[in-house]
Design an enzyme around this catalytic site. Structure first.
Site: not given
Length: 651
Positions: A2, A54-56, A82, A105, A303, A377
């Site tokens: 978010c 919000r990014l749900a 998260e 959360d 890529i 990574g």
């Protein structure tokens, strides 16, 4: 993931509608970080607002919407987070009598804060987060950031108004904003190619340092200082006092178990999930353990470049085929970079010269076509010794250390006796007689070697070699360079750690949070993609610093232990090759397809950036990163258009 923003005006009392409009304007700048919904909350008692985009990802229902108020009406929270140990914390809180309406959360975080208090709760959170918490009972605003700095948070005072947000653009949107460029921060940028925390491009605006909480109480709000709830130094010293003493096989099994547990916890999502795959050690390990714990083919994305010396993507399909992932790759051309470059100032808000921001954004854009969450990574190099410079710098120092002290000092004195422009002229005259000596602006190289020879400790060498320019205040007019931990490392490093581990520690304190994690966060969130970094789990960090050096470096290769884990899942012949990194053929592009971008002379750039710079004495060969060196670092400034950053937005 978010975006959060807000303000607290200590003086003014605005009507609720106007205050809500201000917060909405701030959060609207963060729409890409949270395209799914928007929310605001205004304290009815003071001019204080919280905003959220919000990014749900988990619990997609409205029950997870923010801002959220605690059941006892004491706390209001917005966060960009998260929490991976959600289930463990939820079970503990339920045993204490807490009841939950959702699987979100924010509800968990509020319950934890009610139960344990702010600092104690934050110490229990395992994840990536930046939050703003308003305590309506005590009239205290708490801002907090995760341990290493995966998620950003800026804050600062404009008069008697405190502004904060996930990105600088949110602060700039406040009607009282008056931004003034911090010339000292520009000097840091010229040295490193990024602006290290706690500094930002604007005077009076700071990045909250990783692992800290800052609490603004009503009576003493403007004197508040961040307080650490976690620090890497404590982890490193604990690892020294309690080293891992098992066998190689036991270490391999232990790391395998920790990575499996961590990656499993980070694969929890209510939206499609995948992984970045370059074909290198770190991303291949993450993807291998993702696929090993999935009943379906994991989506993997990579890529590459047509320029062979920069192309690692050719190895990714072989790894993907062996693991059985659903792989997609895209080859990047100079024209793709040309389309991306104009977007960079909006993405990053302040000068940022890591050229791999271009492919990272392109990769994120590609990835978002298939998934909403991707594991990467990143941080494997800093934790397990992956950078080739660790060997290179050690070799250089050993040669310097073998020189008799008097000879080293004499050579250093001679090399530093003349300024770079004088050396340039001298070598130019000599090269007319001896042509093979001709070089482009050799003065900076000579000065650098002189500085290296005069280093009194290995970390002095490190400081020289990670600097793109040795004298940035000679470039940035009216500036004073602020010392960082690189300039003045703590004395205990020399006592307790070998040179390679010292470099890994400093990289983890600076380059990782202020360059790598910034690059990934802005690029991913710029296309509404959540990126997770399993290697930054606290248990993995702690275990990495317990390991003896021999389990990281062996046979002049780094990441020995991590390689052994990967070999359990991927054949060694698919992996073993020289490290390439996420480099970009920017030098080739600037000579060809992007020539018009690289055509600016330093003097023209100095003029265009409003008198912030004098024509640089540093050459384009000073550093190996950041668009090819100082000349191109200044080019970044041209595209960020420094004078236009000093503005008051229209109301």
């Amino acid at each position: 993931m978010c975006g959060i923003a807000g303000y607290w005006d200590l003086d003014l009392q605005r009507d609720r509608v106007r205050s809500q409009g201000i917060v909405t304007a701030m959060t609207d700048t963060l729409a890409q970080r949270g395209p799914d919904s928007q929310g605001t909350w205004i304290d009815p008692a003071v001019d204080r607002g919280l905003g959220h985009r919000r990014l749900a990802i988990l619990d997609l229902s409205p029950l997870g919407a923010q801002p959220m108020i605690s059941p006892d009406d004491r706390y209001a929270i917005v966060f960009n987070a998260e929490i991976y140990n959600f289930e463990v914390l939820k079970s503990a809180l339920e045993r204490s009598g807490h009841q939950f309406r959702s699987h979100s959360d924010p509800e968990l975080m509020l319950a934890a804060i009610v139960e344990w208090g702010v600092a104690a709760a934050v110490k229990r959170f395992v994840g990536m987060f930046a939050f703003a918490l308003w305590d309506m009972q005590e009239r205290v605003l708490h801002l907090g950031r995760d341990r290493i700095g995966e998620k950003p948070l800026y804050y600062g005072w404009v008069g008697n108004t405190l502004l904060f947000g996930s990105e600088l653009k949110a602060l700039v949107a406040h009607p009282q904003w008056v931004g003034k460029i911090d010339r000292n921060a520009l000097s840091l940028f010229i040295r490193y190619g990024y602006i290290p925390a706690p500094h930002s491009i604007y005077q009076g605006i700071q990045k909250l340092s990783p692992g800290t909480i800052i609490s603004f109480a009503t009576e003493e709000a403007q004197t508040a200082q961040p307080v650490a709830y976690w620090d890497l130094q404590t982890v490193v010293k604990a690892g020294i006092e309690n080293p891992f003493v098992g066998s190689d096989a036991e270490a391999i099994d232990r790391l395998d178990t920790l990575l499996r547990q961590t990656i499993r916890s980070q694969m929890v999502a209510d939206v499609p999930l995948g992984g970045f795959l370059s074909g290198g050690i770190d991303s291949s390990t993450v993807v291998a353990l993702m696929q090993a714990q999935s009943t379906q083919s994991i989506a993997t994305l990579s890529i590459g470049f047509e320029e062979q010396q920069y192309n690692e993507a050719e190895y990714a399909p072989s790894v993907a085929q062996h693991l059985g992932t659903a792989h997609t790759e895209l080859y990047v051309k100079a024209k793709d970079a040309l389309e991306i470059i104009p977007k960079l100032p909006h993405l990053y808000d302040e000068p940022f010269a890591d050229s791999s921001q271009i492919p990272t954004f392109i990769l994120s854009k590609l990835t978002h076509q298939y998934v909403t969450v991707s594991l990467s990574g990143d941080a494997g190099d800093e934790l397990f010794g992956g950078y080739s410079r660790y060997f290179k710098y050690i070799d250089i120092w050993q040669k310097i250390d073998r020189l008799p002290m008097q000879i080293g000092r004499l050579c250093a004195g001679l090399m530093k006796a003349l300024p770079p422009d004088k050396w340039n002229a001298l070598v130019d005259n000599i090269s007319r007689i001896i042509p093979p000596l001709r070089q482009f602006k050799p003065g900076d190289k000579i000065q650098r070697v002189g500085n290296i020879l005069s280093s009194k400790r290995p970390l002095g060498l490190y400081a020289q070699l990670v600097s793109l320019c040795q004298n940035p205040t000679q470039i940035v007019l009216n500036s004073t360079e602020t010392e960082t931990i690189v300039d003045r490392p703590p004395a205990w490093l020399d006592l307790d750690l070998d040179f390679a581990s010292q470099m890994m520690y400093l990289d983890s304190m600076t380059y990782l949070p202020d360059d790598i994690l910034v690059k990934v966060d802005r690029a991913a969130m710029g296309v509404s993609l959540e990126s997770r970094v399993p290697f930054l789990d606290p248990q993995i960090i702690e275990f990495a610093w317990q390991l003896p050096r021999s389990m990281k470096f062996r046979d002049r290769q780094g990441k020995w232990l991590l390689r052994q884990v990967l070999y359990k899942y991927v054949p060694q012949q698919l992996i073993d090759r020289p490290k390439m990194g996420f480099g970009v053929p920017i030098d080739l592009w600037l000579r060809n397809e992007l020539r018009r971008l690289g055509g600016s002379s330093p003097r023209r750039i100095s003029t265009q950036t409003g008198g912030f710079f004098r024509p640089p004495s540093c050459s384009s060969t000073v550093g190996g990163a950041s668009f090819g060196g100082i000349r191109s670092v200044l080019l970044v400034m041209e595209y960020f258009d420094v004078p236009s950053m000093v503005r008051i937005p229209s109301k």
